[in-house]
Design an enzyme around this catalytic site. Structure first.
Site, PDB file in Angstrom:
ATOM      1  N   ARG A  53       0.817  -1.217   0.000  1.00 23.77           N
ATOM      2  CA  ARG A  53       0.000   0.000   0.000  1.00 23.77           C
ATOM      3  C   ARG A  53       0.850   1.266   0.000  1.00 23.77           C
ATOM      4  O   ARG A  53       0.435   2.306   0.518  1.00 23.77           O
ATOM      5  CB  ARG A  53      -0.962   0.025   1.187  1.00 23.77           C
ATOM      6  CG  ARG A  53      -2.028  -1.066   1.144  1.00 23.77           C
ATOM      7  CD  ARG A  53      -2.950  -0.957   2.337  1.00 23.77           C
ATOM      8  NE  ARG A  53      -3.929  -2.043   2.362  1.00 23.77           N
ATOM      9  CZ  ARG A  53      -4.572  -2.449   3.444  1.00 23.77           C
ATOM     10  NH1 ARG A  53      -4.344  -1.858   4.603  1.00 23.77           N
ATOM     11  NH2 ARG A  53      -5.452  -3.433   3.393  1.00 23.77           N
ATOM     12  N   ARG A  57      -3.317   6.440   0.909  1.00 20.05           N
ATOM     13  CA  ARG A  57      -3.936   7.602   1.533  1.00 20.05           C
ATOM     14  C   ARG A  57      -3.022   8.384   2.470  1.00 20.05           C
ATOM     15  O   ARG A  57      -3.395   9.456   2.933  1.00 20.05           O
ATOM     16  CB  ARG A  57      -5.179   7.173   2.308  1.00 20.05           C
ATOM     17  CG  ARG A  57      -6.329   6.729   1.418  1.00 20.05           C
ATOM     18  CD  ARG A  57      -7.488   6.221   2.253  1.00 20.05           C
ATOM     19  NE  ARG A  57      -7.192   4.938   2.873  1.00 20.05           N
ATOM     20  CZ  ARG A  57      -7.958   4.361   3.786  1.00 20.05           C
ATOM     21  NH1 ARG A  57      -9.042   4.971   4.218  1.00 20.05           N
ATOM     22  NH2 ARG A  57      -7.621   3.180   4.284  1.00 20.05           N
ATOM     23  N   ARG A  66      -7.433  11.714  -5.539  1.00 16.14           N
ATOM     24  CA  ARG A  66      -8.697  11.123  -5.109  1.00 16.14           C
ATOM     25  C   ARG A  66      -9.784  12.159  -4.863  1.00 16.14           C
ATOM     26  O   ARG A  66     -10.972  11.839  -4.830  1.00 16.14           O
ATOM     27  CB  ARG A  66      -8.466  10.290  -3.839  1.00 16.14           C
ATOM     28  CG  ARG A  66      -7.774   8.968  -4.102  1.00 16.14           C
ATOM     29  CD  ARG A  66      -8.732   7.919  -4.668  1.00 16.14           C
ATOM     30  NE  ARG A  66      -9.585   7.377  -3.611  1.00 16.14           N
ATOM     31  CZ  ARG A  66     -10.872   7.593  -3.491  1.00 16.14           C
ATOM     32  NH1 ARG A  66     -11.515   8.369  -4.364  1.00 16.14           N
ATOM     33  NH2 ARG A  66     -11.572   7.059  -2.496  1.00 16.14           N
ATOM     34  N   ASP A 103      -6.723  -2.971  -7.201  1.00 17.93           N
ATOM     35  CA  ASP A 103      -7.386  -3.539  -6.030  1.00 17.93           C
ATOM     36  C   ASP A 103      -7.681  -5.002  -6.300  1.00 17.93           C
ATOM     37  O   ASP A 103      -7.974  -5.388  -7.443  1.00 17.93           O
ATOM     38  CB  ASP A 103      -8.686  -2.795  -5.725  1.00 17.93           C
ATOM     39  CG  ASP A 103      -9.228  -3.161  -4.349  1.00 17.93           C
ATOM     40  OD1 ASP A 103      -8.733  -2.591  -3.354  1.00 17.93           O
ATOM     41  OD2 ASP A 103     -10.111  -4.028  -4.264  1.00 17.93           O
ATOM     42  N   TYR A 181     -14.849 -12.174   0.517  1.00 15.20           N
ATOM     43  CA  TYR A 181     -15.529 -10.926   0.178  1.00 15.20           C
ATOM     44  C   TYR A 181     -16.819 -11.195  -0.604  1.00 15.20           C
ATOM     45  O   TYR A 181     -17.846 -10.552  -0.382  1.00 15.20           O
ATOM     46  CB  TYR A 181     -14.619 -10.033  -0.654  1.00 15.20           C
ATOM     47  CG  TYR A 181     -13.640  -9.210   0.146  1.00 15.20           C
ATOM     48  CD1 TYR A 181     -14.073  -8.123   0.900  1.00 15.20           C
ATOM     49  CD2 TYR A 181     -12.283  -9.503   0.132  1.00 15.20           C
ATOM     50  CE1 TYR A 181     -13.175  -7.359   1.629  1.00 15.20           C
ATOM     51  CE2 TYR A 181     -11.373  -8.733   0.856  1.00 15.20           C
ATOM     52  CZ  TYR A 181     -11.823  -7.668   1.601  1.00 15.20           C
ATOM     53  OH  TYR A 181     -10.938  -6.910   2.327  1.00 15.20           O
TER      54      TYR A 181
END
Length: 389
Positions: A53, A57, A66, A103, A181
């Protein structure tokens, strides 16, 4: 069953007339190959370092992109995905690898399930698989070029944008993690819906896992042909399984992925790439013994989370030539300069004693509130303390 019958060959544009060969020749030469050497088992002068990652963010430049683009718009727009992949490389010259911005849930999307990214909840699948009958809603014979071609375009753009600075890693999620998921409808604390499938519908679970594995393998093949120089499979929820369940349900599709990727690439005359498996939380000695031999599993490197000691893992693995990646606690990046340096020095000493190829990384992904300067200091410390004596 012959290999040709066992492994279906994906239809990819870069396969036509061996276009991948010409594409590979067009890329700038690689200037820093420490990652690829460590993945082959070499004891490099220092540990190559990258962070899961690392495009994310915690970076203000990421948040700026974003601000005007949704998450999956970033994943599915090659120019945006490439820009986000390159941001940490441009910021941190100490990074030894890039990993394509994408992703793991693009695979369920390719299979026909809707996936939303909600700011307060994370990934949400509004219509999860509740019973085996719901598998009929999945696409049959997924055309990965049509459904996931944007990933391949992003890989090629990024490889050119890297200009040979560091290698590019391609990736996918592992079948069990993706199944979780798809059955839970998002993340879960108990995994009661997905794990109940393993008890109620064992054969249907195996069928679903194999369907997912085929798409994952084709996605990885496409990334390699497009320019990825190494691959990683993320089994984020492996630790939710018992050792028996991991062996019976998670492991076979993982082996299918690695074996199919290698078979397809070999059939094309491609030299192949190193593959890493990160099975977070699957830390029993019996599980590690199943993954200890790359000649059997097809995975050259195992990623470790922060809850295991590298020396203990080396003992569990025996003399097999599998390489290791990890495994700094992600919260070390909140420890301040002195705390970061002290922990990097301590764990680097342990890794040197463990021997073999070592790729330095966190034991999971970097978290959103990390200060960019602390990430930079972590990288500096790895460069300093991972040097071989």
């Amino acid at each position: 069953m012959s290999e040709k019958q066992q492994y279906s060959i994906p239809s990819l544009k870069l396969m036509e007339n061996d276009e991948w060969k010409q594409l590979e020749k067009s890329f700038p030469p690689l200037k820093n190959d420490l990652l690829l050497r460590a993945a082959k088992g070499e004891e490099t002068p220092r540990a190559p370092v990258w962070v899961m990652r690392q495009a994310g963010r915690y970076l203000p430049e990421f948040l700026e992109v974003r601000r005007t683009h949704s998450f999956f718009e970033c994943c599915q727009t090659p120019s945006l995905a490439s820009t986000l992949t390159l941001q940490p490389i441009d910021r941190y010259p100490r990074l030894d690898a890039s990993i394509i911005f994408c992703d793991i849930l693009v695979v369920p999307q390719a299979l026909g399930l809707e996936v939303l990214m909600e700011p307060s909840k994370g990934p949400v699948l509004p219509q999860p698989l509740v019973t085996p009958g719901d598998m009929s809603r999945l696409r049959q014979n997924v055309d990965v070029q049509k459904e996931l071609g944007y990933v391949f375009e992003a890989v090629t753009l990024t490889r050119k944008g890297l200009d040979g600075r560091v290698p590019l890693i391609g990736f996918c999620g592992a079948p069990w993690t993706l199944m979780a998921y798809m059955c839970e409808g998002g993340g879960s604390k108990t995994f009661e819906k997905s794990k109940s499938w393993l008890y109620k519908y064992p054969e249907d679970s195996r069928k679903l896992l194999r369907i997912i594995a085929d798409v994952c393998a084709d996605l990885l093949v496409g990334q390699v042909l497009a320019g990825a120089q190494m691959l990683q499979v993320f089994d984020s929820w492996a630790g939710e399984l018992t050792p028996y369940q991991f062996k019976e349900f998670a492991l076979p599709p993982l082996l299918h992925i690695s074996h199919k990727v290698r078979h397809v690439l070999s059939s094309l005359g491609h030299p192949g790439v190193a593959m890493t498996l990160f099975a977070k939380g699957a830390n029993s000695p019996s599980t590690f013994s199943l993954l200890s031999d790359p000649s059997v599993t097809g995975y050259d490197t195992l990623g470790l989370d922060w809850t295991v000691d590298p020396l203990e893992v080396r003992g569990w693995l025996g003399n097999k030539k599998v390489n290791l990646q990890g495994n700094f606690d992600p919260t070390v990046l909140y420890g301040g300069k002195e705390g970061i340096e002290r922990e990097v020095e301590r764990l680097s000493r342990i890794w040197k004693r463990a021997g073999g190829g070592w790729i330095a990384n966190l034991g999971h992904g970097i978290t959103p509130n990390v200060k960019p300067e602390d990430m930079g200091w972590f990288l500096e410390c790895v460069h300093k303390y991972s040097k071989r004596d």
